[in-house]
Design an enzyme around this catalytic site. Structure first.
Site, PDB file in Angstrom:
ATOM      1  N   SER A 187      -9.552   0.738   2.784  1.00 52.41           N
ATOM      2  CA  SER A 187      -8.785   1.620   1.931  1.00 52.41           C
ATOM      3  C   SER A 187      -7.621   0.902   1.266  1.00 52.41           C
ATOM      4  O   SER A 187      -6.806   1.516   0.606  1.00 52.41           O
ATOM      5  CB  SER A 187      -8.259   2.794   2.757  1.00 52.41           C
ATOM      6  OG  SER A 187      -7.330   2.317   3.714  1.00 52.41           O
TER       7      SER A 187
ATOM      8  N   SER B  12      -9.554  -1.869   6.979  1.00 52.65           N
ATOM      9  CA  SER B  12      -9.017  -1.605   5.643  1.00 52.65           C
ATOM     10  C   SER B  12      -8.141  -2.703   5.062  1.00 52.65           C
ATOM     11  O   SER B  12      -7.794  -2.655   3.885  1.00 52.65           O
ATOM     12  CB  SER B  12      -8.255  -0.279   5.631  1.00 52.65           C
ATOM     13  OG  SER B  12      -9.146   0.768   5.913  1.00 52.65           O
TER      14      SER B  12
ATOM     15  N   LYS C 298       0.864  -1.172   0.000  1.00 50.30           N
ATOM     16  CA  LYS C 298       0.000   0.000   0.000  1.00 50.30           C
ATOM     17  C   LYS C 298       0.905   1.229   0.000  1.00 50.30           C
ATOM     18  O   LYS C 298       1.974   1.210   0.633  1.00 50.30           O
ATOM     19  CB  LYS C 298      -0.847  -0.023   1.265  1.00 50.30           C
ATOM     20  CG  LYS C 298      -1.998   0.942   1.237  1.00 50.30           C
ATOM     21  CD  LYS C 298      -2.875   0.765   2.452  1.00 50.30           C
ATOM     22  CE  LYS C 298      -4.001   1.767   2.415  1.00 50.30           C
ATOM     23  NZ  LYS C 298      -4.769   1.747   3.671  1.00 50.30           N
TER      24      LYS C 298
END
Lengths: 569, 569
Positions: free
Chosen positions: B200, B224, B135
Site C-alpha cells: 500500500s 507494503s 506515506k
C-alpha cells in the site's frame, strides 16, 4: 498417563509432599528449631549449629565477592553449593520456602565446574559455580514444574527453558523453590512468621532473605518479583518485557502478550542483580527465544550516558502515594529517609504527580482478565481443584482495588464475562494512549528538574504496606502500575524495619477510597513489627542498565545515611 | 463538524482531488507528456525539459553523496528540494503517485535549514536538507491524513507524529504521497504503466523510482514497504516491530499489537536506507514513543560482529519457493543470478527449506482479521463508502491464498465471524510456537554451513511475480511470512528486468495448490515486460544493522556480476 485424572487433588498433594520431604538429607533435619511462636527467625540459620564457620562466611558473602572467590578457586563450587544447600534446608524448616529439592544434582554439577576450572584454568562463564534458585515455572529438564497447580503434578520438563540454558552456559549451579498454593502450602516471612513473604515468588524471597540462595529467579506480571523482595527486605528487579528470555517456561494465561509476565532476579546485593542481568545478556538470548529483545548489555547506559554521565546531580521524583491508597507509616518513613539521604548525597528530589493511575489499573486488569476465567477453568479441569485467590493474585487484586473506587472510568466490560477480540483491541489501544500520556508527563518534568533533563528516575512505595499478615496482601497497584507502563523497577531495601515505637498509627485521614480506608484500618504497629521496609526505583522501558546504576546511587546514599545516623547515636 | 457526514463519498473525493490539483504550480504542468500507451516512462523525467542539468544531477545522486553535498553547502537545501519537487510533480503527471502536495512549506523549511548552516556553520542533523516523502498516514501537523479512507478527508493532524519530529530534528525536509484507493486513484508502474506499482506504499515506490524523492517512508504489515520496492526496482527495508517509532501515525486495526505494522524506508540506494535508520536511532525515539525499542544504532553489529566480522565467507540460504506457489521465471532467474554472484564473490550458498509456511500464513491472517471486519465497518460508517479489496489488501490476500490450499491445518475459526479474546490468545500462543520452531530450524543450519555459525541470512523472492497488471497483486505470502516471524527484511534490486526473450513461459509444473496454478497461468512474458526484478534478504529480529551490511555484500556481488556479464558481451 497422569495420576491427576484418577485421584482427589488433596491426595495428589499429599504424595507430592511426601516425595519432597524424602529428598531432604536426614542429617540436615534440625531438632533445635525455634518454637512456632518465635516470630523473627532471620538470625537463626547462623546459630543453628548446622553450618560451619566457613559455611556461614560463604552464605553471608555478597554475589560480587562470591564470584571472585569462585573464579579464583579460593572457594570451590562444591563447597559453595553445599553451604547454600544446607542453609536452604534450614530456611525451609523455618518458613517452608522450597518445592523441588535436588541437592545431588546440584552438587554433581558443582563438581563438574570445579573439575573444569582445575583442568582448563578457566571459568565456564561469569556465574561460574554460583548457585541460583529458580521459581518452579522455570523449566529444568527432568524436574516437575507445577506452578502450584495440582493438575500439573507429574508433568516433568522434557527440556530446559531458555533461561536455564543461559544460566548454565554462564556457569551457574541451578537449584529450586516457590510459595503458597495448593501444592506446597504457604511460605512464612523470616522476619516475622506471622506475616506473609509475598507472592507469587515468595519462596524465593524468604529463601534469599535467609541466605539459602545468593540469587533467586522470580516472575513478575504485576509485582511477583518485587512484592517478595519488598516483604523480605531484598533487592529485586523487574526488567522490561522480553529482556530476560521466558521461552520454555511454564505459564498460565498463555497468548496474553500485551502485559506479559517477565523473569528477573532477587538478591541480597545489587552486585547479584547486576551479575545476573549482564550474564543473561552476554548469552544472546535473542538467538534462543524469538520474543527476547536483541539488546546487549549497554555499558554506556550503565555509566549513565543518558543521565549526565553520573557527573551532575541526578533528579529523583518521589511518588508519595497514588491518590488511591495512602501507604502505612513505615512506608512513608522510608520514603522520607530516602529523600533526605539523596539530598544529603547532593542529588535533587522533587515530587512526582501520579497521572491516570486508576485508569491504568483498570485498563491492565481488563487485559489480564479478558479471558482469565476461561483459561483457569481449562487448566484446573483435570483435577477439580478449587481456583484459589492467590492463583489470580495480582490481576484479581488490581481489579478489586480499582473497581471499588467511585471515580472509576466507565467503558470497560466486566472481565468475568470475557470479551471479543475487537473489544480487547480497543483496550490495547487505550493502553497505548495511557502509556503515551505517561511518557509525555515524564518528559514534561524537564521544566522542573534544573538538570536539563526530565526526572532521571521515580521513587515509589513497593506496596501500601510492609509485609502484612498471611492472606491480607490485597493491593498490588504500586507494583502493577509499572508493569502496565513497562517501566524498569528495582526494589531497594532501606535498612529500616517496622518499629512500633516509631511507626505509630496515625489519626485517620480523609480517605481516597474504600480500599484506602480498609488498608488504613489494617495497620497496627505491633502486628507489623520487624517487617523490612523498602522502596522502589523506577526507570524507563528497557533501561535496566541505568536503573541498576541509579540503584547503586540510592543504595549508597541510604547506607551513608544509616551510618551517619548510627554515628549520631 | 466534518463534511463527511453530509455528502456522498464520491463528491467528497472529487473536491479533495480539485484541492490537490490546485496545489501544483502551473508552470510545472507538462504539455509534452508521453502518450497513454507509452508504457515505460522511467526515463521521461530527465528528457521532460523541465529539469535543468543540475536538477537532473541532483535528483540522480544517491543519498550518501546528497548528504555530503548538503552538509558542505555545495548544494543548498532549497535547490535540492526544488529539484526533487519538480521531478516529483513530473512523476505525478506520469503515474499519479502523490496525495498531499505541499511544496511551499517544504521550500520554506529548506530555506531555514540553509540559513542555519550559513549562520552556524553546522548542520541541523545527519539528514540536513534531505527531502523525505512520507506515506500519508505519517501525520504532519496541519496536513490531512486520509489513509485512503474517504471518511477521514477533512481530518487535519493537530501535531506531528513522532517519526515526523525525529526526521525534522535530523534536518530532513518533509514532503508527501500514497497509492490506489478511493481517494486518489491508482498509481501506475513507471517501468510499465500497464502494471501496478504495488501497495500500500505504491505511491512512494513509483515516486522514488522516478527519482522524485531520495527516500520515501512506507508502512508494512504484510509487505507494503517491500512490494512497492520490489515492483519499482528499489531498496526497501522492513525493520522489526517498534524499531522505527509509529506513535502519532494514523492507522487502522488499532490495538492489534501481535503483528503490528511498521514504518521503514524506500530508497534507490542502500546509503539511503542506512542513513535513515541511523538517523532515526540517533534521536532516541524510545523517549518519545512508548512502544519504540531502546536499541541505539549498533555499529559493531553493522560491522558484522555476529557474522564472523565480515572476514570469513558468509553463508546465505536460498528460499527458491515456499512449497505453496512457484515464482515466475524472471524471479527464479534473479535468484539464480544472486546465487552465482555470491559464490563468485567467495560466499557460500545453500538451500533454505521452508518450515510450516502454510501454518504461519494461516496463523497471521487469523490474527489480522480477528476483528478486522468490525474495525473497517466502524471506520467507514460515516460516509458509507464501500470497503474495497485494497483496504484489507495484505491480510485478505494471505487468507485467500492460504485457505484454498487443501492441506491447510484446521483449528482456526473463520475470521469473518470474529472471535473471543480467549480464542485470540490461543492463536497468539500458537504463533509463538511457530516462531520458536522457525528459530530452532534456523539455528540447526549450523551443521550445514561450515562457517561455525547458522546461516547468516536467507534470500527469498519478494513475491511470486514481478509487478503484475493492475488489480492482480493477490499474494503477499513471500513478504507476510517475515512479518509473522518479525524478521528484518530488505529488498534489493538485482539490476535485471523482465525480458520476454529470456524469461519465456515454462511448461506447467505439478502445482502445489490452486493458487500456484492461477499464478502460473497469470504469467505472460510480454505482459510483464520491463518490470524490475528484485530479491529479498532476510535477517533475524532487530538485526537491521547486520541486514544492511549484508545487503551491501549482496548488492556489491550483484553489481560485480553485472559488470562482468556486460564485459563478456
Amino acid at each position: 498417563m497422569s495420576a491427576a485424572a484418577k485421584q482427589h487433588w488433596s491426595e495428589i498433594v499429599k504424595e507430592k509432599k511426601i516425595r519432597q520431604a524424602a529428598t531432604i538429607p536426614k542429617e540436615w533435619i534440625l531438632t533445635n528449631l525455634p518454637p512456632k511462636d518465635a516470630l523473627n527467625v532471620i538470625d537463626f540459620p547462623k546459630k543453628s549449629g548446622l553450618l560451619s564457620e566457613k559455611e556461614n562466611e560463604i552464605t553471608n558473602t555478597e554475589v560480587g565477592t562470591l564470584l571472585q572467590n569462585l573464579a579464583s578457586g579460593a572457594w570451590s563450587a562444591v563447597e559453595v553449593t553445599t553451604a547454600f544447600s544446607k542453609r536452604a534446608i534450614i530456611a525451609h524448616q523455618l518458613v517452608n520456602c522450597l518445592t523441588e529439592i535436588f541437592i545431588e544434582r546440584a552438587l554433581a554439577r558443582a563438581a563438574q565446574l570445579d573439575e573444569h576450572l582445575k583442568t582448563t584454568g578457566k571459568v565456564v562463564g561469569p556465574l561460574h559455580g554460583l548457585p541460583i534458585s529458580l521459581k518452579d515455572q522455570v523449566n529444568v529438564e527432568g524436574l516437575e514444574s507445577t506452578m502450584g497447580y495440582v493438575s500439573w503434578i507429574g508433568q516433568y520438563a522434557t527440556k530446559n527453558s531458555v533461561l536455564a540454558d543461559v544460566l548454565e552456559a554462564s556457569g551457574a549451579v541451578l537449584y529450586w523453590p516457590e510459595t503458597f498454593n495448593h501444592v506446597f502450602g504457604r511460605t512464612l516471612n523470616p522476619y516475622n512468621r506471622a506475616l506473609t513473604s509475598g507472592g507469587s515468588s515468595g519462596g524465593e524471597g524468604a529463601l534469599v532473605a535467609l541466605r539459602g540462595s545468593p540469587i533467586g529467579v522470580g516472575s513478575d506480571i504485576g509485582g511477583s518479583i518485587r512484592i517478595p523482595s519488598a516483604f523480605n527486605g531484598l533487592y529485586g528487579l523487574r526488567p522490561s518485557y522480553h529482556r530476560v528470555p521466558y521461552a520454555g517456561c511454564v505459564n498460565s494465561l498463555e497468548g496474553q502478550e500485551a502485559v506479559p509476565s517477565v523473569l528477573g532476579p532477587i538478591s541480597n546485593s545489587l552486585s547479584g542483580i547486576k551479575s545476573f542481568m549482564q550474564s543473561v545478556a552476554a548469552q544472546s538470548p535473542w538467538l534462543k527465544d524469538p520474543m527476547a529483545i536483541r539488546k546487549p548489555w549497554n555499558e554506556a547506559e550503565y555509566r549513565l550516558s543518558d543521565h549526565g554521565e553520573g557527573k551532575t546531580p541526578l533528579c529523583f521524583a518521589m511518588l508519595w502515594h497514588d491518590e488511591v491508597v495512602l501507604p502505612h507509616p513505615p512506608v512513608m518513613r522510608a520514603l522520607e529517609r530516602t529523600k533526605e539521604a539523596l539530598i544529603r548525597a547532593g542529588h535533587q528530589v522533587i515530587d512526582w504527580k501520579p497521572l491516570n493511575h486508576v485508569e491504568i489499573y483498570k485498563n491492565v486488569s481488563t487485559i489480564w482478565t479478558a479471558a482469565a476465567a476461561e483459561d483457569y477453568r481449562i487448566v484446573t479441569a483435570p483435577t477439580g481443584e478449587p481456583i484459589i485467590g492467590s492463583m489470580a493474585l495480582t490481576p484479581g487484586e488490581l481489579v478489586q482495588s480499582a473497581t471499588i473506587i467511585p471515580s472509576d472510568p466507565p467503558g470497560f466490560r466486566p472481565s468475568a464475562e470475557g470479551m471479543s477480540a475487537y473489544e480487547l483491541w480497543q483496550v490495547h489501544k487505550k493502553r497505548r494512549e495511557l502509556r503515551q500520556a505517561y511518557m509525555d508527563h515524564w518528559n514534561a518534568t524537564v521544566s522542573q528538574t534544573g538538570t536539563g533533563r526530565p526526572v532521571d528516575a521515580i521513587i515509589s512505595p513497593c506496596a501500601p504496606y510492609t509485609a502484612p499478615p498471611h492472606g491480607l496482601n490485597r493491593n498490588a497497584n504500586y507494583t502493577g502500575i509499572w508493569n502496565a507502563l513497562d517501566y524498569t523497577a528495582l526494589v531497594i531495601p532501606t535498612g529500616l524495619s517496622v518499629d512500633p515505637a516509631i511507626d505509630v498509627k496515625k489519626p485517620a485521614h480523609s480517605f481516597f477510597s474504600e480500599t484506602d480506608k480498609s488498608i488504613y484500618e489494617l495497620y497496627d504497629p505491633e502486628t507489623f513489627k520487624d517487617a523490612p521496609i523498602t522502596v522502589q526505583l523506577i526507570g524507563r522501558t528497557l533501561e535496566e542498565e541505568a536503573v541498576i546504576a541509579m540503584g547503586e546511587v540510592v543504595d549508597a546514599a541510604l547506607k551513608a545515611s544509616a551510618s551517619s545516623a548510627s554515628a549520631n547515636l
